[in-house]
Design a protein around this motif. Structure first.
Motif, mmCIF file in Angstrom:
data_model
loop_
_atom_site.group_PDB
_atom_site.id
_atom_site.type_symbol
_atom_site.label_atom_id
_atom_site.label_comp_id
_atom_site.label_asym_id
_atom_site.label_seq_id
_atom_site.Cartn_x
_atom_site.Cartn_y
_atom_site.Cartn_z
ATOM 1 N N TYR A 294 0.838 -1.206 0.000
ATOM 2 C CA TYR A 294 0.000 0.000 0.000
ATOM 3 C C TYR A 294 0.870 1.253 0.000
ATOM 4 N N LEU A 295 1.963 1.226 0.764
ATOM 5 C CA LEU A 295 2.883 2.351 0.773
ATOM 6 C C LEU A 295 3.466 2.577 -0.620
ATOM 7 N N GLY A 296 3.840 1.474 -1.288
ATOM 8 C CA GLY A 296 4.351 1.588 -2.650
ATOM 9 C C GLY A 296 3.311 2.159 -3.601
ATOM 10 N N ALA A 297 2.050 1.745 -3.433
ATOM 11 C CA ALA A 297 0.979 2.247 -4.312
ATOM 12 C C ALA A 297 0.757 3.744 -4.089
ATOM 13 N N PHE A 298 0.683 4.160 -2.827
ATOM 14 C CA PHE A 298 0.520 5.589 -2.539
ATOM 15 C C PHE A 298 1.716 6.382 -3.069
ATOM 16 N N ALA A 299 2.902 5.782 -2.989
ATOM 17 C CA ALA A 299 4.112 6.470 -3.450
ATOM 18 C C ALA A 299 4.042 6.769 -4.948
ATOM 19 N N VAL A 300 3.670 5.768 -5.736
ATOM 20 C CA VAL A 300 3.666 5.990 -7.193
ATOM 21 C C VAL A 300 2.507 6.887 -7.617
ATOM 22 N N VAL A 301 1.392 6.827 -6.899
ATOM 23 C CA VAL A 301 0.313 7.784 -7.188
ATOM 24 C C VAL A 301 0.807 9.199 -6.923
ATOM 25 N N GLY A 302 1.567 9.380 -5.824
ATOM 26 C CA GLY A 302 2.132 10.685 -5.521
ATOM 27 C C GLY A 302 3.091 11.164 -6.593
ATOM 28 N N PHE A 336 9.414 8.797 -4.683
ATOM 29 C CA PHE A 336 10.502 7.859 -4.963
ATOM 30 C C PHE A 336 11.155 7.379 -3.666
ATOM 31 N N VAL A 337 11.277 8.278 -2.699
ATOM 32 C CA VAL A 337 11.847 7.889 -1.404
ATOM 33 C C VAL A 337 10.965 6.834 -0.743
ATOM 34 N N LEU A 338 9.665 7.070 -0.724
ATOM 35 C CA LEU A 338 8.743 6.110 -0.107
ATOM 36 C C LEU A 338 8.714 4.791 -0.865
ATOM 37 N N LEU A 339 8.812 4.838 -2.196
ATOM 38 C CA LEU A 339 8.843 3.599 -2.982
ATOM 39 C C LEU A 339 10.073 2.774 -2.613
ATOM 40 N N GLY A 340 11.230 3.430 -2.499
ATOM 41 C CA GLY A 340 12.433 2.707 -2.108
ATOM 42 C C GLY A 340 12.295 2.056 -0.752
ATOM 43 N N ILE A 341 11.715 2.771 0.210
ATOM 44 C CA ILE A 341 11.525 2.204 1.548
ATOM 45 C C ILE A 341 10.551 1.032 1.497
ATOM 46 N N ALA A 426 15.873 3.363 -6.264
ATOM 47 C CA ALA A 426 14.511 3.047 -5.836
ATOM 48 C C ALA A 426 13.803 2.193 -6.884
ATOM 49 N N LEU A 427 14.021 2.502 -8.166
ATOM 50 C CA LEU A 427 13.428 1.694 -9.241
ATOM 51 C C LEU A 427 14.024 0.293 -9.260
ATOM 52 N N PHE A 428 15.341 0.188 -9.061
ATOM 53 C CA PHE A 428 15.972 -1.130 -9.002
ATOM 54 C C PHE A 428 15.422 -1.940 -7.829
ATOM 55 N N GLY A 429 15.217 -1.273 -6.689
ATOM 56 C CA GLY A 429 14.651 -1.977 -5.542
ATOM 57 C C GLY A 429 13.255 -2.494 -5.838
ATOM 58 N N ALA A 430 12.452 -1.712 -6.568
ATOM 59 C CA ALA A 430 11.108 -2.159 -6.925
ATOM 60 C C ALA A 430 11.140 -3.306 -7.923
ATOM 61 N N PHE A 431 12.194 -3.372 -8.734
ATOM 62 C CA PHE A 431 12.316 -4.463 -9.701
ATOM 63 C C PHE A 431 12.482 -5.812 -8.994
ATOM 64 N N ASN A 432 13.111 -5.800 -7.838
ATOM 65 C CA ASN A 432 13.328 -7.049 -7.090
ATOM 66 C C ASN A 432 13.096 -6.788 -5.608
ATOM 67 N N THR A 444 4.834 -3.318 -11.392
ATOM 68 C CA THR A 444 3.877 -2.311 -11.860
ATOM 69 C C THR A 444 4.230 -0.935 -11.299
ATOM 70 N N PHE A 445 4.552 -0.911 -9.998
ATOM 71 C CA PHE A 445 4.963 0.358 -9.377
ATOM 72 C C PHE A 445 6.198 0.926 -10.071
ATOM 73 N N MET A 446 7.140 0.058 -10.402
ATOM 74 C CA MET A 446 8.368 0.497 -11.058
ATOM 75 C C MET A 446 8.058 1.137 -12.413
#
Length: 525
Positions: A294-302, A336-341, A426-432, A444-446
């Motif tokens: 959910y944090l990742g989803a809110f992050a990419v919407v932001g 992007f910061v929140l997506l990485g976290i 952050a994008l690399f972290g979302a990839f894996n 999808t978030f990435m």
């Protein structure tokens, strides 16, 4: 690294927290001790520069004395019992995660004090302005240095009152409304956060962050962790700010004086994301894992929302405010910061920490530059600015125009500058992402976040085109004042560090990576 005695390191860290408070009290005296000027106002402004300069020197010495071979180890620690009945301790320390944020906070506050000593925003007494600036610095530095949950909360709250008054008394149009919106949003979030912190402390039997992190959540049931992460996360998300809890930010930035916007974007927003990394990830990992998607989803919407809002403000005829545009860009960058976290991986968290520092440097510079444009033209409205500078800012004030273009391309993530590495990691972290998180969801978030980088480039280039570029100025076109000496002194460190961090990312990653690895594993410190 230089060899400094541990007791000296402890003193330096304690001074970083307490020194600005002492300086704030001294600023309110009839005459700040040891300083003279042409007037009492000039003397107190020099006092602010001196105190923040000494604090910056202490932060640099602390960084030089830091054991860079063991950045995961908590160093310069002080641990004194404060409230035995609640097991609350004055526990301070610094590691590779908090050290860059301490230095960034000290640097930006010094640059703001230096800038204000030449260009004080209109408002009441300079004494009050300097005192509030120093109290704000003390609260931010304490937030990154304390290792007790209740002390973290107190430090987290300390910054609210001085920032409220900086906006309400020294701000521009709509300052009262913006200040109230800022204080109400952040206070309501903090009340919820306090409940979560108390829940963890009572259930675990300690408020010590290091003990809780070493335990790695094993002393807390999953339901307790989920409840605590929800409560604490809301408070941290308001300060970050995470969409949809961001609506206070554009108003606060638009109304705040230049130095208020610099500190709000460069330092205060980092307090929220730091809390996610320092507290929630190691203390309640199971609860955080529940909310990570959910944090990742809110992050990419932001990310997308902030970019689209900036595009809407940047287009011609939209009556967009440049300060408001940069504020909305912060919503995207902090996404992007929140997506990485949210990825819960060393790669993603390192990217988040890097992006934190990059955003502080670049957005701090952008707000300085927008303040300079307003001083010269009397407005931050993009249409009016385009009229004022439409005959090419490059031709009327070439150094200022060049700096605006530099900050814009740094903000859009140009490779070789600081803004690139954090978002890329952050994008690399979302990839894996972490093993028990949904990889399809994070892929999808990435993809959505990567599209956001294109939108960022689009609106930043539109801003450069409208503000900096145009027809060659006519001979009778009045020139704008170019970069002044005090502006050069305040902005050069930010430009230099943006380049250094972009070309040598290991300077930061070498500090954060071992500490992040240790934090995610919950091992001994």
């Amino acid at each position: 690294m230089i060899d400094i005695n541990e007791s000296v390191m402890q003193f330096l860290l304690a001074f970083l927290v307490a020194g600005p408070l002492i300086g704030a009290v001294a600023a309110l005296l009839p005459a700040p001790p040891g300083l003279k000027g042409k007037s009492p106002e000039q003397a107190v402004l020099r006092h602010g520069v001196t105190v923040t300069g000494v604090v910056l020197i202490a932060a640099i010495v602390l960084a030089l004395g830091f054991d860079h071979d063991h950045p995961s180890k908590m160093q310069a620690t002080t641990d004194i019992s404060w409230i035995p009945a609640l097991d609350v301790r004055i526990h301070l320390g610094v590691d590779g995660i908090s050290l860059p944020l301490l230095v960034l906070s000290a640097l930006l506050t010094f640059l703001c004090a230096l800038y204000s000593s030449f260009k004080l925003p209109s408002g009441p007494s300079p004494k009050a302005f300097v005192a509030l600036l120093l109290v704000l610095e003390s609260g931010t530095l304490a937030t990154f240095a304390v290792l007790d949950l209740l002390l973290f909360f107190l430090a987290f709250e300390t910054v609210l009152i001085p920032m409220y008054f900086l906006i309400a008394r020294w701000g521009g149009e709509q300052r009262t409304r913006a200040a109230w919106k800022f204080i109400l949003f952040t206070l309501l979030g903090s009340v919820v956060m306090l409940l979560g912190l108390l829940l963890i402390g009572i259930k675990a039997g300690t408020f010590d962050i290091m003990a809780l992190a070493t335990d790695n959540g094993s002393g807390l049931t999953t339901s307790v962790q989920v409840t605590a992460v929800l409560a604490i996360g809301i408070g941290l998300a308001v300060k970050t700010p995470m969409w949809p809890l961001h609506s206070w930010l554009p108003d606060a930035h638009t109304a705040a004086p230049t130095v208020g916007s610099v500190l709000l974007a460069g330092v205060l927003l980092k307090m929220g994301t730091y809390g996610f990394v320092r507290i929630l990830l190691p203390v309640a990992p199971d609860g955080f894992r529940t909310f990570a998607p959910y944090l990742g989803a809110f992050a990419v919407v932001g990310i997308i929302y902030g970019s689209l809002a900036c595009l809407a403000l940047a287009r011609q005829g939209a009556k967009g405010d440049l300060k408001r545009l940069i504020a909305y860009s912060s919503v995207g960058h902090m996404g992007f910061v929140l997506l990485g976290i949210a990825t819960m991986t060393p790669t993603g968290v390192n990217g988040a920490l890097f992006a934190n520092i990059a955003h502080g440097l670049i957005t701090g510079l952008l707000f300085f530059l927008v303040g300079a444009l307003k001083d010269r033209t009397g407005t931050t409205d993009l249409d009016t600015l385009a009229d004022h500078t439409g005959a090419a800012l490059y031709g009327r004030a070439p150094r200022l125009g060049g700096l605006v273009a530099f900050a814009a391309v740094a903000s859009l993530g140009l490779p070789g500058l600081a803004g690139f590495w954090g978002e890329m990691l952050a994008l690399f972290g979302a990839f894996n992402p972490a093993d028990d998180l949904s990889r399809p969801a994070f892929l999808t978030f990435m993809a959505i976040a990567a599209f956001g980088t294109l939108l960022t480039a689009a609106y930043m280039l539109v801003v450069v085109r409208r503000v900096c570029m145009g027809a060659a100025p006519q001979p009778d076109t009045p020139r704008l004042a170019d970069v002044q000496t005090y502006e050069f002194a305040a902005w050069t460190p930010l430009v230099a560090l943006t380049v250094v961090a972009g070309l040598w990312p290991k300077v930061l990653l070498g500090l954060t990576d071992p500490a992040v690895q240790q934090l995610l594993s919950g091992g001994p410190r």
